[in-house]
Design a protein around this motif. Structure first.
Motif, PDB file in Angstrom:
ATOM      1  N   UNK A 179       0.781  -1.335  -0.021  1.00  0.00           N
ATOM      2  CA  UNK A 179      -0.141  -0.192   0.127  1.00  0.00           C
ATOM      3  C   UNK A 179       0.847   1.183   0.004  1.00  0.00           C
ATOM      4  N   UNK A 180       1.843   1.232   1.060  1.00  0.00           N
ATOM      5  CA  UNK A 180       2.737   2.570   1.088  1.00  0.00           C
ATOM      6  C   UNK A 180       3.336   2.845  -0.440  1.00  0.00           C
ATOM      7  N   UNK A 181       3.878   1.749  -1.105  1.00  0.00           N
ATOM      8  CA  UNK A 181       4.653   1.803  -2.272  1.00  0.00           C
ATOM      9  C   UNK A 181       3.714   2.442  -3.555  1.00  0.00           C
ATOM     10  N   UNK A 182       2.471   1.915  -3.426  1.00  0.00           N
ATOM     11  CA  UNK A 182       1.278   2.109  -4.348  1.00  0.00           C
ATOM     12  C   UNK A 182       0.899   3.692  -4.065  1.00  0.00           C
ATOM     13  N   UNK A 191       3.904   6.015  -5.376  1.00  0.00           N
ATOM     14  CA  UNK A 191       3.894   6.120  -6.939  1.00  0.00           C
ATOM     15  C   UNK A 191       2.873   6.821  -7.488  1.00  0.00           C
ATOM     16  N   UNK A 192       1.613   6.745  -6.950  1.00  0.00           N
ATOM     17  CA  UNK A 192       0.574   7.399  -7.561  1.00  0.00           C
ATOM     18  C   UNK A 192       0.950   8.923  -7.296  1.00  0.00           C
ATOM     19  N   UNK A 193       1.133   9.388  -6.158  1.00  0.00           N
ATOM     20  CA  UNK A 193       1.411  10.604  -5.808  1.00  0.00           C
ATOM     21  C   UNK A 193       2.427  11.431  -6.762  1.00  0.00           C
ATOM     22  N   UNK A 226       3.887  10.189  -9.539  1.00  0.00           N
ATOM     23  CA  UNK A 226       3.585  10.151 -11.034  1.00  0.00           C
ATOM     24  C   UNK A 226       2.412  10.752 -11.624  1.00  0.00           C
ATOM     25  N   UNK A 227       1.218  10.787 -10.836  1.00  0.00           N
ATOM     26  CA  UNK A 227       0.133  10.969 -11.318  1.00  0.00           C
ATOM     27  C   UNK A 227      -0.725  12.253 -10.409  1.00  0.00           C
ATOM     28  N   UNK A 228       0.039  12.429  -9.454  1.00  0.00           N
ATOM     29  CA  UNK A 228      -0.568  13.649  -8.348  1.00  0.00           C
ATOM     30  C   UNK A 228      -2.086  13.052  -7.977  1.00  0.00           C
ATOM     31  N   UNK A 229      -2.166  11.847  -7.704  1.00  0.00           N
ATOM     32  CA  UNK A 229      -3.571  11.356  -7.135  1.00  0.00           C
ATOM     33  C   UNK A 229      -3.181  10.733  -5.468  1.00  0.00           C
ATOM     34  N   UNK A 230      -4.146  10.982  -4.933  1.00  0.00           N
ATOM     35  CA  UNK A 230      -4.141  10.453  -3.566  1.00  0.00           C
ATOM     36  C   UNK A 230      -4.674   9.092  -3.295  1.00  0.00           C
ATOM     37  N   UNK A 231      -4.058   8.353  -2.645  1.00  0.00           N
ATOM     38  CA  UNK A 231      -4.626   7.124  -2.386  1.00  0.00           C
ATOM     39  C   UNK A 231      -4.882   6.867  -0.796  1.00  0.00           C
ATOM     40  N   UNK A 232      -6.080   6.860  -0.495  1.00  0.00           N
ATOM     41  CA  UNK A 232      -6.453   6.887   1.006  1.00  0.00           C
ATOM     42  C   UNK A 232      -6.044   5.628   1.576  1.00  0.00           C
ATOM     43  N   UNK A 233      -6.403   5.486   2.754  1.00  0.00           N
ATOM     44  CA  UNK A 233      -6.227   4.329   3.796  1.00  0.00           C
ATOM     45  C   UNK A 233      -7.041   3.144   3.234  1.00  0.00           C
ATOM     46  N   UNK A 234      -6.334   1.763   3.218  1.00  0.00           N
ATOM     47  CA  UNK A 234      -7.140   0.639   2.664  1.00  0.00           C
ATOM     48  C   UNK A 234      -7.952   0.199   3.794  1.00  0.00           C
ATOM     49  N   UNK A 288      -8.300  -2.926  -1.132  1.00  0.00           N
ATOM     50  CA  UNK A 288      -9.136  -1.903  -1.686  1.00  0.00           C
ATOM     51  C   UNK A 288      -9.241  -0.578  -0.932  1.00  0.00           C
ATOM     52  N   UNK A 289      -8.964   0.604  -1.562  1.00  0.00           N
ATOM     53  CA  UNK A 289      -8.863   1.705  -0.996  1.00  0.00           C
ATOM     54  C   UNK A 289      -9.613   3.009  -1.800  1.00  0.00           C
ATOM     55  N   UNK A 290      -9.719   4.079  -1.594  1.00  0.00           N
ATOM     56  CA  UNK A 290     -10.188   5.099  -2.437  1.00  0.00           C
ATOM     57  C   UNK A 290      -9.111   5.820  -3.190  1.00  0.00           C
ATOM     58  N   UNK A 291      -9.368   5.648  -4.514  1.00  0.00           N
ATOM     59  CA  UNK A 291      -8.261   6.645  -5.087  1.00  0.00           C
ATOM     60  C   UNK A 291      -8.928   7.995  -5.447  1.00  0.00           C
ATOM     61  N   UNK A 292      -8.287   8.893  -5.116  1.00  0.00           N
ATOM     62  CA  UNK A 292      -8.888  10.240  -5.173  1.00  0.00           C
ATOM     63  C   UNK A 292      -8.125  11.454  -5.868  1.00  0.00           C
ATOM     64  N   UNK A 293      -8.661  12.167  -6.711  1.00  0.00           N
ATOM     65  CA  UNK A 293      -8.153  13.266  -7.210  1.00  0.00           C
ATOM     66  C   UNK A 293      -7.607  14.241  -6.150  1.00  0.00           C
ATOM     67  N   UNK A 294      -6.418  14.695  -6.280  1.00  0.00           N
ATOM     68  CA  UNK A 294      -5.481  15.661  -5.604  1.00  0.00           C
ATOM     69  C   UNK A 294      -6.523  16.707  -5.447  1.00  0.00           C
TER      70      UNK A 294
END
Length: 508
Positions: A316-319, A322-324, A326-334, A446-452
Motif C-alpha cells: 500500500x505505501x509503495x502504491x 508512486x500514485x502521488x 507520478x500522477x498527483x493522485x491521492x490513495x487513502x487508507x485501505x 481496496x482503498x479510495x483513489x482520489x484526485x488531488x
C-alpha cells in the motif's frame, strides 16, 4: 426463466430506466448522424471525388474498435452520454451517407432531363424529384444505422452512460445468464421496433416525414435541456468497476460524504467498466473517486520495477507513493479485506480430506482436477508460481473461461478452481477458499483513489473516507456481494445497512 422473472420483479424500475437511457442515446445519435450525413450527401452528389473521399474516411472511422474509440474520447470529452453519442455518430454516418449518396446518384438520367425540360429549379428538382426517388435508399440507410446504433449502444454502460448494456456486461462479469438474456433480448426488441417504425415512416409524404423529424428534434432537445436545468449540479462523482463489490463501496463513500458534508452533492456511477477507463476518467477530472486495489495499482497503473510485495502495508505505501509522484493522485487508507487470488474447493471436498490451507493440498495433489482461468494458468503470480512455492503438481489441470469455472466446480466437473476471496459464488455454491499459508499471492486491499484537486477543495473528505480504513472483513464483503449478486438486493441498501450496523453511519 425463473431467474429472468425474478429480475423483472426486483429490478423493474431500473430496467425501464435503462430502456429509456438506451432509447435516448440511440435517437440522439441517429438524429445527429442523419443531420450530418444526409445534407453532406446532397452537397456532394455532383462531386464524385469528394464524395468518395468522405466515404473512405467514414469507412476507416467505422473500423476503429468501439472500446478504443471510447478510451480516446474519455480524456477529451469526459464520461457519460457525450462520448457515447460521439462514438455512435461516428459509426452511423457511413451507412446513412452511403445510401443517401447512392440513392441520389442512381436516379434515371431521363427523369433528370425531363425535370430540367419542365424548367424546374435546382432546389425544386431536389425536393420534388431527387429526394422522393432516393427516399427508399435513405430510409434503408437510416434503418441500418439505427440497428447498428442500438447494438453498439450497449457499450455506453462502460463509461457511465447507462442503457441496457449494463445488464449484458453484468451478466458476463458475474456469469448470470438471466441478466445477459434480459439485456440482449430487450436490445434486440428495441432494434426490431425502431426498424419497423422507420420503415413505416418511409411510406409517408416528404412533408410528414419532415414534421416527424422536426418534432423528434424538439422533443429530444427539450428533454435534454430539461435534464440539464432540473438536475442539481453535482459536486462529486464517484464511479466503480463492474460488479456488486465496487457498487457497494461507492455507495458507502456516498453515504459517508453526504453525512459529514450535507452541502456536497454526490452522484454515483456504478458498473462503469474496466480499470483503464476509470483511471483515465479520474486523471481527466471526469470522476473524482473510485475504489482501487493495491496490487492492481502496482501491476497496471504506475511505472515501477519493484512490483507488489507480500506485505500488505508495504504494498500500500509503495502504491500510494508512486500514485502521488507520478500522477498527483491521492490513495487513502485501505480497508481490512483483500480481494486477492485464492484456490477454492467445495466444503465437502475440504472436509473429506481435511483441507484448510494451500499446503494441505500436497497430500491430495494426485486427486486434484483443477480448472483455471487462462491468465491464472500462465502468469507467474498464478498457477506456475504457486505450484513452485508450495511444491505442488496437480493430477490434472485445464483452462476455462473465468465466467464458467464456478459452475464447473459446482457441477463436479472439476474439484479445484482459482477465484477471488470475496467472490459471492463461494457462498452461493458452498465453497471454501483455502488459506494462502505461505503468503504467496500479492495483497489486493481496496482503498479510495482520489484526485488531488478534490482533496484540495474538500480536505475534510480525507477524514470521512478514512473511516473505512481497517474495516470490512473478507467474510463481510463476501456476504454483501452474495446479497447483491445472487439475492438481487439493492447495493445502496446493503451498503447503508453495514455502515449503520457497525456504527460508521448514523441512523436516519
Amino acid at each position: 426463466m425463473s431467474g429472468i422473472i425474478h429480475i423483472f420483479k426486483t429490478q423493474g424500475n431500473d430496467i425501464l430506466n435503462s430502456i429509456g437511457q438506451h432509447i435516448s442515446i440511440s435517437l440522439v445519435s441517429l438524429l445527429i448522424a442523419a443531420v450530418i450525413a444526409i445534407p453532406l450527401a446532397i452537397l456532394l452528389m455532383r462531386h464524385k471525388r469528394a464524395a468518395e473521399f468522405i466515404l473512405n474516411v467514414t469507412s476507416v472511422l467505422q473500423t476503429i474498435p468501439s472500446l478504443a474509440l471510447l478510451g480516446i474520447l474519455i480524456p477529451l470529452v469526459g464520461i457519460g452520454t457525450v462520448p457515447s453519442v460521439i462514438a455512435l455518430v461516428v459509426y452511423a454516418v457511413m451507412p446513412i451517407f452511403q445510401n443517401t449518396y447512392s440513392g441520389l446518384t442512381t436516379i434515371d438520367p431521363n427523369l433528370e432531363e425531363a425535370a430540367e425540360a419542365f424548367g424546374l429549379s435546382r432546389s425544386k428538382k431536389l425536393l420534388k424529384i431527387e429526394i422522393p426517388l432516393a427516399m427508399p435508399m435513405i430510409i434503408s440507410g437510416l434503418r441500418i444505422a439505427m440497428v447498428m446504433i442500438i447494438g453498439t449502444a450497449t457499450l455506453a454502460a462502460l463509461i457511465g452512460a447507462g442503457g441496457l448494456g449494463t445488464y449484458i456486461l453484468l451478466g458476463i462479469e458475474t456469469n448470470n445468464n438471466s441478466l445477459l438474456i434480459v439485456g440482449a433480448v430487450l436490445s434486440a426488441i428495441l432494434a426490431l421496433i425502431f426498424s419497423a417504425l422507420i420503415r413505416g415512416i418511409s411510406k409517408l409524404s416528404l412533408r410528414k416525414i419532415g414534421i416527424i423529424l422536426a418534432t423528434l428534434v424538439v422533443l429530444v432537445g427539450g428533454v435534454a435541456g430539461y435534464r440539464v436545468i432540473a438536475q442539481p449540479k453535482t459536486t462529486i462523482t464517484i464511479a466503480g468497476k463492474m460488479g456488486s463489490e465496487p457498487e457497494i463501496l461507492i455507495n458507502m463513500y456516498k453515504d459517508l460524504i453526504e453525512q459529514d458534508n450535507p452541502n456536497i452533492k454526490v452522484t454515483t456511477k456504478a458498473n462503469f467498466g474496466g480499470t483503464s477507463f476509470l483511471y483515465k476518467a479520474l486523471k481527466s477530472g471526469s470522476i473524482d473517486i473510485y475504489p482501487e486495489f493495491t496490487g492492481t495499482v502496482l501491476e497496471s497503473l504506475v511505472k515501477t520495477k519493484k512490483g507488489a510485495t507480500h506485505d500488505p502495508e508495504a504494498t500500500y505505501e509503495l502504491a500510494k507513493k508512486l500514485l502521488k509522484s507520478q500522477e498527483d493522485l491521492e490513495y487513502l487508507k485501505p480497508m481490512k479485506y483483500e480481494n486477492g487470488y485464492a484456490l477454492v474447493v467445495k466444503k465437502s471436498f475440504a472436509k473429506k480430506y481435511n483441507l484448510k490451507t494451500v499446503s494441505d493440498l500436497i497430500a491430495v495433489e494426485s486427486k486434484i482436477n483443477a480448472g483455471f482461468d487462462p491468465d491464472f494458468y500462465q502468469l507467474s503470480d498464478g498457477y506456475p508460481g504457486i505450484s513452485k512455492a508450495y511444491n505442488l503438481k496437480f493430477g490434472n489441470t485445464q483452462t476455462m473461461e473465468s465466467s464458467i469455472r464456478y459452475k464447473a466446480i459446482a457441477n463436479d466437473k472439476v474439484n479445484l478452481v482459482d477465484g477471488y476471496t470475496t467472490d459471492p459464488q463461494i457462498q452461493e455454491y458452498n465453497l471454501v477458499a483455502l488459506k494462502d499459508d505461505k503468503s504467496f499471492f500479492p495483497p489486493y486491499q481496496g482503498a479510495p483513489l482520489v484526485s488531488e484537486k478534490l482533496l484540495t477543495k474538500y480536505p475534510e473528505i480525507r477524514k470521512t473516507l478514512n473511516k473505512l480504513a481497517g474495516k470490512i472483513s473478507e467474510t463481510d464483503m463476501q456476504k454483501m456481494n452474495y446479497r447483491v449478486s445472487v439475492k438481487h438486493e439493492k447495493a445502496a441498501a446493503v451498503a447503508r445497512e453495514y455502515l449503520v450496523k457497525h456504527g460508521i453511519l448514523n441512523k436516519k
